[in-house]
Design an enzyme around this catalytic site. Structure first.
Site, PDB file in Angstrom:
ATOM      1  N   SER A   1      39.987  40.209  45.881  1.00 18.99           N
ATOM      2  CA  SER A   1      39.083  39.229  45.442  1.00 18.99           C
ATOM      3  C   SER A   1      37.705  39.775  46.093  1.00 18.99           C
ATOM      4  O   SER A   1      36.998  40.763  45.809  1.00 18.99           O
ATOM      5  CB  SER A   1      39.488  38.009  46.020  1.00 18.99           C
ATOM      6  OG  SER A   1      38.852  36.703  45.311  1.00 18.99           O
TER       7      SER A   1
ATOM      8  N   HIS B   1      45.912  34.811  40.919  1.00 19.39           N
ATOM      9  CA  HIS B   1      45.045  35.404  41.861  1.00 19.39           C
ATOM     10  C   HIS B   1      45.467  35.649  43.189  1.00 19.39           C
ATOM     11  O   HIS B   1      45.333  36.687  43.800  1.00 19.39           O
ATOM     12  CB  HIS B   1      43.784  34.378  41.850  1.00 19.39           C
ATOM     13  CG  HIS B   1      42.255  35.111  42.488  1.00 19.39           C
ATOM     14  ND1 HIS B   1      41.694  36.074  41.923  1.00 19.39           N
ATOM     15  CD2 HIS B   1      41.878  34.883  43.611  1.00 19.39           C
ATOM     16  CE1 HIS B   1      40.793  36.375  42.631  1.00 19.39           C
ATOM     17  NE2 HIS B   1      40.918  35.505  44.001  1.00 19.39           N
TER      18      HIS B   1
END
Ligand SMILES: *[C@@H]1O[C@H](CO)[C@@H](O)[C@H](O)[C@H]1NC(C)=O
Ligand SMILES: *[C@@H]1O[C@H](CO)[C@@H](O)[C@H](O)[C@H]1NC(C)=O
Ligand SMILES: *[C@@H]1O[C@H](CO)[C@@H](O)[C@H](O)[C@H]1NC(C)=O
Length: 404
Positions: free
Chosen positions: A171, A374
């Site tokens: 990320s 995610h």
């Protein structure tokens, strides 16, 4: 990436409310550092401090070799692993020796380094600015990419005598890599392979609820952003952390909140290793500046990957242009591997698909599992077979092909 955090807050808030005003009486657990965690998993650990050119003192952790290989005296290639927003070095250890990326690399003969960005719980010190001064928090992920990553990489290469290393980011650990490799392109030569797990670079197609909801308030320069920028995201961060940590480990009453959180966090995706939750709570949220969040939301609103937007006047003073300049992605000559999850609302497939046209040296992998989200890139039950094994195989292949 934000949703999970709000849930953590809700739970921490509930924890505070549940114990009314006497939450201070909860026997807080002492924070366990990454080094202690590594040692408790049976691996050797080192703790290193690196100072950036603007004075931030960053704490890095190292697993120098694997007890399973007894390879301490051999030449070992280096891998440097960098965490995401609200996170820290611990996230790559929590799955334990069998499934966590850091140990998987160590067991393949790598010298493993875990970074910590300025402002998180390990990197809250500066030799020039007092942490209580607002200037301490006047940074976004630009500074992490432009100063923190270069400082950590230089330190590692100097100490190990290697000339280049493998980089893995999750990320924001990808966003900051993109900043470094485009803004300070001389660092491309120090990268063997770069693995971008769920990279939020272009963000126009983000569906993640919090980003979308906050966009009208802080997505463009204005009162909202001005009120919020340049501060620690949560001044009472340490209390939140200790409450949450304690809730998820000791107190039977608070434990129910922890379990609720686990269910919500899974988001119905079902991939996450839910038994990890108490350990995640020990070290998350690890602390950020509000500017990091605002900068991401600006990326969503502008649909561009560019410097922090301070508004026309300040932009003119800082950048010499009314609009913030875009990062020049064509400068990123390093070997870049992009990993995209079909169910990732923060690093959307459509946005990741815009990257290859700029990157001279890339490969893109779409995870086959339609439900891959995610956080699955670090916390999924199948993270070893789906992600870690692939990242390590590519790194090993590179080292094998480039053996002298
Ligand atoms: C901050 O870092 C400096 C330089 O490494 C060190 O001398 C000082 O003790 C540190 N302060 C804290 C509070 O850790
Ligand atoms: C979404 O993704 C498409 C395809 O990559 C891209 O053309 C578009 O600019 C992105 N952003 C928005 C807001 O649609
Ligand atoms: C799930 O998390 C637990 C707790 O850290 C760990 O012991 C276990 O190995 C993990 N399982 C997988 C498949 O990652």
């Amino acid at each position: 990436m934000f949703k999970q955090f709000l849930l953590i807050l809700a739970v921490a808030g509930a924890g505070l409310a549940a114990s009314e005003n006497d939450f201070i009486d909860i026997p807080f657990k002492r924070l366990k550092t990454s080094a202690e965690r590594i040692e408790s998993h049976g691996y050797p650990a080192e703790s290193h401090f690196v100072e950036t050119e603007d004075g931030y003192v960053l704490n890095m952790f190292r697993i120098p070799h694997s007890p399973k290989l007894n390879n301490g005296q051999q030449q070992r290639p280096v891998v440097f692993i960098q965490h995401g927003l609200f996170s820290c070095s611990d996230c790559f250890l929590l799955n334990g020796p069998d499934d966590a990326l850091a140990y998987n690399f160590a067991d393949k003969g790598y010298d493993v380094w875990l970074g910590n960005a300025r402002g998180n719980l390990y990197s809250r010190n500066n030799t020039k600015i007092n942490i209580k001064h607002p200037n301490f928090w006047a940074f976004s992920w630009h500074e992490i990419g432009a100063y923190d990553l270069p400082a950590m990489i230089d330190y590692i290469l100097e100490l190990t005598g290697e000339s280049a290393l493998h980089y893995v980011g999750h990320s924001q650990g990808c966003t900051t890599f993109f900043v470094m490799a485009s803004f300070r392109p001389e660092y491309n030569a120090k990268i063997k392979t770069a693995h971008m797990l769920a990279p939020p670079i272009f963000m126009g197609n983000v569906t993640e609820g919090t980003v979308v909801a906050l966009a009208p308030y802080v997505g463009s320069p204005g009162l909202g952003a001005e009120l919020l920028q340049n501060q620690v995201f949560l001044p009472w961060n340490e209390v939140v952390q200790r409450v949450l940590d304690t809730a998820c480990s000791n107190d039977p009453y608070l434990l129910s909140y922890c379990k609720t959180l686990a269910l919500m966090w899974g988001g119905g995706e079902g991939n996450l290793n839910v038994t990890l939750l108490p350990q995640v709570a020990e070290t998350h949220p690890a602390g950020i500046s509000t500017n990091q969040g605002i900068h991401f939301i600006q990326s969503y609103v502008s649909n561009q990957f560019r410097r922090y937007d301070w508004g026309p006047k300040k932009n003119m003073a800082k950048y010499g242009s009314v609009e913030p300049p875009a990062y020049d992605l064509t400068q990123i000559t390093a070997e870049v591997y992009l990993y995209a999850g079909p169910a990732d609302g923060s690093a959307n497939l459509k946005d990741i698909a815009r990257l290859p046209q700029y990157l001279p040296n890339h490969k893109i992998f779409e995870i086959e599992d339609e439900s891959w989200g995610h956080l699955d890139f670090i916390f999924a039950l199948k993270v070893k077979e789906v992600i870690n094994d692939k990242v390590i195989m590519i790194s090993e292949t590179y080292d094998w092909l480039n053996k002298v």
